[in-house]
Design a protein around this motif. Structure first.
Motif, short mmCIF file in Angstrom:
data_model
loop_
_atom_site.label_atom_id
_atom_site.label_comp_id
_atom_site.label_asym_id
_atom_site.label_seq_id
_atom_site.Cartn_x
_atom_site.Cartn_y
_atom_site.Cartn_z
N GLY A 26 0.82 -1.22 0.00
CA GLY A 26 0.00 0.00 0.00
C GLY A 26 0.85 1.25 0.00
N LEU A 30 0.83 3.96 -2.95
CA LEU A 30 0.47 5.35 -2.66
C LEU A 30 1.57 6.31 -3.12
N ALA A 162 -5.77 3.83 -8.60
CA ALA A 162 -6.04 4.05 -7.18
C ALA A 162 -7.16 3.12 -6.70
N SER A 163 -8.17 2.96 -7.51
CA SER A 163 -9.27 2.06 -7.15
C SER A 163 -8.80 0.62 -7.07
N THR A 165 -5.76 -0.40 -6.43
CA THR A 165 -4.91 -0.50 -5.24
C THR A 165 -5.76 -0.61 -3.99
N GLN A 166 -6.80 0.20 -3.92
CA GLN A 166 -7.70 0.16 -2.76
C GLN A 166 -8.35 -1.20 -2.65
N GLN A 167 -8.81 -1.75 -3.75
CA GLN A 167 -9.44 -3.07 -3.72
C GLN A 167 -8.44 -4.14 -3.32
N LEU A 170 -7.92 -3.97 0.35
CA LEU A 170 -9.12 -4.47 1.04
C LEU A 170 -9.14 -5.99 1.04
#
Length: 186
Positions: A26, A30, A162-163, A165-167, A170
């Motif tokens: 992460g 980022l 970004a989406s 990476t977020q998934q 999660l």
């Protein structure tokens, strides 16, 4: 493990190692997104500046061409040529950000305008000159629009990354839930 503390340590390792990997992943993602965003913002600012300068170049060319058409003063012809050189330099700067085909259309419209201005005779109808510069303005607007669309496309790519990476983070965290439950059951 030979003891309860060894078993707990091993179980904690099962949770901590994937969590640490997810945190490092992460953090790296980022940082990459931040750098990409910074470049995108800088490119957007530079593109805006260059397109503004391009439109200023065109306005200066039109003004000096009009004065030359009325007065036939060689100083205005020289000023026009100087403004056209600045126009060419600005197009060169835009070539780093916009496809060459878009640059070529504006350059061709500029070349046609220059040829017309140098061929015009004093007292010629100014409507022809206005039409030439109008065509050049339309091509420059198209170039500015393509530059904006390029920035929008890159922004969409950053948003998708970004989406994703977020998934990914999660899912990595969600995968720790069964491991934590298994350790708790030990």
């Amino acid at each position: 493990p030979r003891s309860l503390s060894g078993l707990l340590s091993a179980a904690l390792l099962l949770i901590v190692l994937p969590l640490m990997a997810a945190l490092v992943y992460g953090g790296v993602q980022l940082r990459q997104l931040s750098r990409t965003s910074d470049v995108l913002v800088r490119d957007s600012i530079v593109l805006t500046q260059h397109t503004q300068v391009l439109f200023q170049n065109i306005a200066n060319m039109e003004r000096t061409a009009s004065l030359y058409g009325v007065t036939n003063d060689p100083r205005y012809a020289a000023a026009f040529d100087s403004n056209y050189a600045a126009f060419g330099r600005t197009l060169g700067k835009l070539a780093d950000y916009v496809p060459e085909t878009d640059i070529a259309r504006v350059r061709e419209a500029g070349d046609a305008t220059v040829s017309f201005v140098h061929a015009v005779r004093p007292g010629a109808p100014s409507s022809n000159l206005v039409r030439r510069f109008s065509a050049l303005g339309i091509e420059a607007n198209g170039l500015a629009e393509q530059a904006r669309l390029g920035i929008d496309k890159r922004l969409s790519q950053v948003e998708r990354k970004a989406s994703a990476t977020q998934q990914g983070l999660l899912w990595a965290i969600m995968a720790l839930v069964p491991a934590a439950l298994a350790v708790a059951g030990i």
